[in-house]
Design a protein around this motif. Structure first.
Motif, PDB file in Angstrom:
ATOM      1  N   ARG A 161       0.825  -1.194   0.000  1.00 21.81           N
ATOM      2  CA  ARG A 161       0.000   0.000   0.000  1.00 21.81           C
ATOM      3  C   ARG A 161       0.870   1.260   0.000  1.00 21.81           C
ATOM      4  O   ARG A 161       2.034   1.251   0.441  1.00 21.81           O
ATOM      5  CB  ARG A 161      -0.918   0.038   1.223  1.00 21.81           C
ATOM      6  CG  ARG A 161      -1.598  -1.267   1.557  1.00 21.81           C
ATOM      7  CD  ARG A 161      -2.323  -1.905   0.376  1.00 21.81           C
ATOM      8  NE  ARG A 161      -3.652  -1.331   0.161  1.00 21.81           N
ATOM      9  CZ  ARG A 161      -4.500  -1.774  -0.760  1.00 21.81           C
ATOM     10  NH1 ARG A 161      -4.175  -2.786  -1.545  1.00 21.81           N
ATOM     11  NH2 ARG A 161      -5.677  -1.203  -0.904  1.00 21.81           N
ATOM     12  N   LEU A 162       0.286   2.340  -0.474  1.00 21.12           N
ATOM     13  CA  LEU A 162       0.993   3.619  -0.487  1.00 21.12           C
ATOM     14  C   LEU A 162       1.457   4.005   0.910  1.00 21.12           C
ATOM     15  O   LEU A 162       2.537   4.592   1.083  1.00 21.12           O
ATOM     16  CB  LEU A 162       0.058   4.701  -1.052  1.00 21.12           C
ATOM     17  CG  LEU A 162       0.627   6.107  -1.224  1.00 21.12           C
ATOM     18  CD1 LEU A 162       1.795   6.122  -2.190  1.00 21.12           C
ATOM     19  CD2 LEU A 162      -0.486   7.063  -1.692  1.00 21.12           C
ATOM     20  N   SER A 163       0.692   3.652   1.914  1.00 22.44           N
ATOM     21  CA  SER A 163       1.040   3.967   3.306  1.00 22.44           C
ATOM     22  C   SER A 163       2.311   3.260   3.764  1.00 22.44           C
ATOM     23  O   SER A 163       2.874   3.626   4.805  1.00 22.44           O
ATOM     24  CB  SER A 163      -0.119   3.593   4.229  1.00 22.44           C
ATOM     25  OG  SER A 163      -0.472   2.225   4.067  1.00 22.44           O
ATOM     26  N   GLU A 164       2.790   2.264   3.013  1.00 20.35           N
ATOM     27  CA  GLU A 164       4.001   1.525   3.393  1.00 20.35           C
ATOM     28  C   GLU A 164       5.281   2.204   2.936  1.00 20.35           C
ATOM     29  O   GLU A 164       6.376   1.783   3.317  1.00 20.35           O
ATOM     30  CB  GLU A 164       3.931   0.101   2.844  1.00 20.35           C
ATOM     31  CG  GLU A 164       2.807  -0.734   3.435  1.00 20.35           C
ATOM     32  CD  GLU A 164       2.735  -2.136   2.842  1.00 20.35           C
ATOM     33  OE1 GLU A 164       3.774  -2.839   2.835  1.00 20.35           O
ATOM     34  OE2 GLU A 164       1.648  -2.533   2.381  1.00 20.35           O
ATOM     35  N   LEU A 165       5.190   3.234   2.101  1.00 17.45           N
ATOM     36  CA  LEU A 165       6.385   3.978   1.726  1.00 17.45           C
ATOM     37  C   LEU A 165       6.872   4.787   2.920  1.00 17.45           C
ATOM     38  O   LEU A 165       6.086   5.168   3.792  1.00 17.45           O
ATOM     39  CB  LEU A 165       6.092   4.915   0.550  1.00 17.45           C
ATOM     40  CG  LEU A 165       5.870   4.267  -0.814  1.00 17.45           C
ATOM     41  CD1 LEU A 165       5.515   5.337  -1.839  1.00 17.45           C
ATOM     42  CD2 LEU A 165       7.103   3.481  -1.261  1.00 17.45           C
ATOM     43  N   PRO A 189       1.893   9.705   3.983  1.00 21.35           N
ATOM     44  CA  PRO A 189       0.904  10.248   4.923  1.00 21.35           C
ATOM     45  C   PRO A 189      -0.396  10.685   4.260  1.00 21.35           C
ATOM     46  O   PRO A 189      -1.456  10.644   4.881  1.00 21.35           O
ATOM     47  CB  PRO A 189       1.624  11.464   5.532  1.00 21.35           C
ATOM     48  CG  PRO A 189       3.056  11.318   5.158  1.00 21.35           C
ATOM     49  CD  PRO A 189       3.069  10.581   3.860  1.00 21.35           C
ATOM     50  N   TYR A 190      -0.322  11.150   3.000  1.00 21.75           N
ATOM     51  CA  TYR A 190      -1.518  11.645   2.336  1.00 21.75           C
ATOM     52  C   TYR A 190      -1.293  11.787   0.834  1.00 21.75           C
ATOM     53  O   TYR A 190      -0.169  11.760   0.342  1.00 21.75           O
ATOM     54  CB  TYR A 190      -1.954  13.000   2.914  1.00 21.75           C
ATOM     55  CG  TYR A 190      -0.881  14.063   2.910  1.00 21.75           C
ATOM     56  CD1 TYR A 190      -0.617  14.833   1.772  1.00 21.75           C
ATOM     57  CD2 TYR A 190      -0.127  14.314   4.048  1.00 21.75           C
ATOM     58  CE1 TYR A 190       0.357  15.808   1.760  1.00 21.75           C
ATOM     59  CE2 TYR A 190       0.854  15.295   4.055  1.00 21.75           C
ATOM     60  CZ  TYR A 190       1.088  16.041   2.920  1.00 21.75           C
ATOM     61  OH  TYR A 190       2.070  17.004   2.917  1.00 21.75           O
ATOM     62  N   HIS A 201      -6.276   8.780   3.244  1.00 19.03           N
ATOM     63  CA  HIS A 201      -6.603   7.355   3.176  1.00 19.03           C
ATOM     64  C   HIS A 201      -5.632   6.634   2.227  1.00 19.03           C
ATOM     65  O   HIS A 201      -6.046   6.012   1.243  1.00 19.03           O
ATOM     66  CB  HIS A 201      -8.051   7.158   2.743  1.00 19.03           C
ATOM     67  CG  HIS A 201      -9.034   7.600   3.773  1.00 19.03           C
ATOM     68  ND1 HIS A 201      -9.762   6.726   4.547  1.00 19.03           N
ATOM     69  CD2 HIS A 201      -9.391   8.845   4.196  1.00 19.03           C
ATOM     70  CE1 HIS A 201     -10.533   7.403   5.383  1.00 19.03           C
ATOM     71  NE2 HIS A 201     -10.324   8.688   5.183  1.00 19.03           N
ATOM     72  N   THR A 202      -4.348   6.681   2.558  1.00 19.51           N
ATOM     73  CA  THR A 202      -3.336   6.114   1.667  1.00 19.51           C
ATOM     74  C   THR A 202      -3.245   4.594   1.763  1.00 19.51           C
ATOM     75  O   THR A 202      -2.582   3.970   0.938  1.00 19.51           O
ATOM     76  CB  THR A 202      -1.957   6.724   1.956  1.00 19.51           C
ATOM     77  OG1 THR A 202      -1.621   6.520   3.333  1.00 19.51           O
ATOM     78  CG2 THR A 202      -1.948   8.215   1.661  1.00 19.51           C
ATOM     79  N   ASP A 203      -3.910   4.011   2.763  1.00 21.12           N
ATOM     80  CA  ASP A 203      -3.946   2.547   2.820  1.00 21.12           C
ATOM     81  C   ASP A 203      -4.957   1.984   1.833  1.00 21.12           C
ATOM     82  O   ASP A 203      -5.013   0.769   1.616  1.00 21.12           O
ATOM     83  CB  ASP A 203      -4.264   2.064   4.237  1.00 21.12           C
ATOM     84  CG  ASP A 203      -5.562   2.646   4.787  1.00 21.12           C
ATOM     85  OD1 ASP A 203      -6.098   3.617   4.180  1.00 21.12           O
ATOM     86  OD2 ASP A 203      -6.045   2.144   5.819  1.00 21.12           O
ATOM     87  N   THR A 234      -9.634  15.726   3.965  1.00 16.99           N
ATOM     88  CA  THR A 234      -9.585  16.560   5.162  1.00 16.99           C
ATOM     89  C   THR A 234     -10.412  17.823   4.923  1.00 16.99           C
ATOM     90  O   THR A 234     -10.193  18.518   3.926  1.00 16.99           O
ATOM     91  CB  THR A 234      -8.132  16.948   5.488  1.00 16.99           C
ATOM     92  OG1 THR A 234      -7.358  15.748   5.646  1.00 16.99           O
ATOM     93  CG2 THR A 234      -8.053  17.790   6.751  1.00 16.99           C
ATOM     94  N   PRO A 235     -11.344  18.130   5.799  1.00 12.46           N
ATOM     95  CA  PRO A 235     -12.191  19.305   5.588  1.00 12.46           C
ATOM     96  C   PRO A 235     -11.377  20.587   5.407  1.00 12.46           C
ATOM     97  O   PRO A 235     -10.361  20.800   6.087  1.00 12.46           O
ATOM     98  CB  PRO A 235     -13.035  19.365   6.873  1.00 12.46           C
ATOM     99  CG  PRO A 235     -13.079  17.947   7.356  1.00 12.46           C
ATOM    100  CD  PRO A 235     -11.729  17.375   7.012  1.00 12.46           C
TER     101      PRO A 235
END
Length: 410
Positions: A161-165, A189-190, A201-203, A234-235
């Motif tokens: 997943r992108l979150s793993e970088l 992170p984003y 939601h990078t996962d 993010t709002p």
């Protein structure tokens, strides 16, 4: 702010990073298909040897004898073919043996060998095999870009997943947002587009999907589509006023293409923030043509080539001007360079007649022979070395040989 910065193609935008330039190191890797992927593989090889990517503060003696603190490696920004190798390096970052004599060996085993395996597989090219592959994909279920992402997963990223970088140093994979006209950045992170806003939601996105978007060269490999919920953003993270696009369908149906459409050097996200810039350009040299095709396909390709050349030239001029005026420090090297023009001593033997042939290799995702792979890696290694020892520090020792000594550059 200088006059050059006021008209810069990478000036600050509302809602973008506007903080003070940091005394740290950033690396940019251009697009250019498998040609770029392999050239940058060699450049990263040399950067690792010189420990410029290691987690420590670097101090060097500049060519004029002054001492300078380069800082710590903080970011790698990539586009298209550069993103293929960059993402693989990021995925394997924690397995590299920094601080040991086995650092390069771990890089070869964890990163180079899988990259070379992919370079032996045709995903898309102008060859008969490449055309048949793409046509078969078009006629089958799923988009071409989805099939490219699946191939990247199969050969390299294994559904990571992108979150793993890594988040620090920061990996930035760049794509172009065809809806907003802005840069879309994939990071651990984003994900972010300054007009559309920030999505954490990078996962929910794989590395392969991000790289496939970054390398979605139009028209054949584009677009790359992403479906998100409006609540994923993010709002109030998008731009203000009339620039704001934080609303459907900009948030819910994101349509992306190759990062090189916006910035083929991957310079945008590093120039604003870091003082030391190490930029590797493996984009195809622009070729003059006495005649221009009249058919729509040939004419369209020529128009894209002209646009790409202009975008790249603007950013290259900005970078080189900043380096000359010492607003930034670092080095720039390109696949069409002539090492005879570099002042560094004892550069590796790279005759221009041979390296020009490597620069002229097609920009595609078509199979490259083992010898072509080795020549491109060797050439990226040698060009990076010559630039670093010419313009960053001449105290570094010259390399003993190419990564693949028996192959050279031709």
């Amino acid at each position: 702010m200088s006059g050059a910065e006021r008209v810069s193609p990478v000036t600050d935008l509302p809602g973008d990073e506007t903080q003070r330039v940091e005394e740290h190191i950033a690396v940019s890797l251009s697009g250019g298909g498998y040609r770029a992927m392999l050239f940058h593989t060699g450049a990263l090889w040399r950067l690792l040897e010189l420990e410029l990517l290691s987690p420590r503060t670097h101090t060097v003696t500049l060519p004029d004898g002054r001492q300078a603190v380069l800082g710590t490696f903080k970011r790698i920004s990539s586009v298209s073919g550069g993103s293929i190798i960059s993402a693989m390096l990021g995925l394997k970052w924690q397995t590299l043996r920094f601080g040991t004599a086995n650092l390069v060996d771990s890089y070869v085993a964890e990163v180079v060998l899988p990259i070379r395996h992919l370079a032996g597989v045709t995903l898309a090219s102008d060859s008969l095999e490449g055309i048949v592959t793409v046509l078969g994909t078009i006629l089958g279920p799923g988009s071409v870009n989805e099939h490219i992402a699946q191939a990247y997963d199969q050969h390299l990223y294994r559904k990571a997943r992108l979150s793993e970088l890594p988040a620090d140093p920061r990996w930035v994979i760049n794509a172009s947002n065809l809806q907003s006209g802005a840069l879309w950045r994939f990071m651990s992170p984003y994900m972010r587009d300054w007009r559309v806003g920030e999505n954490t939601h990078t996962d929910a996105v794989t590395i392969a999907q991000a790289v496939a978007a970054s390398s979605a060269f139009p028209p054949m490999l584009a677009p790359a589509r992403f479906a998100f919920a409006e609540s994923d953003f993010t709002p109030a993270s998008g731009a203000s006023g009339s620039d704001n696009l934080q609303r459907p369908p900009f948030t819910t149906d994101v349509v992306l293409a190759d990062g090189g459409v916006y910035d083929n050097l991957g310079l945008e996200t590093v120039y604003k923030r870091y003082r030391t810039l190490l930029v590797s350009d493996a984009g195809a040299p622009f070729a003059f043509r006495e005649t221009v095709p009249s058919n729509w396909a040939g004419l369209g390709k020529r128009v894209i080539d002209v646009v790409d050349n202009q975008v790249r030239a603007l950013r290259k001029r900005l970078l080189l001007d900043a380096l000359m005026r010492e607003e930034r420090r670092g080095a720039f090297w390109s696949i069409d360079a002539d090492l005879a023009a570099f002042p560094a001593p004892d550069t590796l033997p790279c005759p221009a007649a041979k390296t020009r042939k490597l620069a002229a290799i097609d920009t595609d995702l078509g199979e490259k022979s083992a010898r072509t792979q080795e020549r491109l890696i060797n050439w990226g290694y040698a060009a990076c070395d010559a630039a670093l020892r010419s313009y960053v520090s001449r105290a570094w020792p010259a390399p003993r040989d190419f990564p693949y000594p028996s192959t050279g550059v031709g």
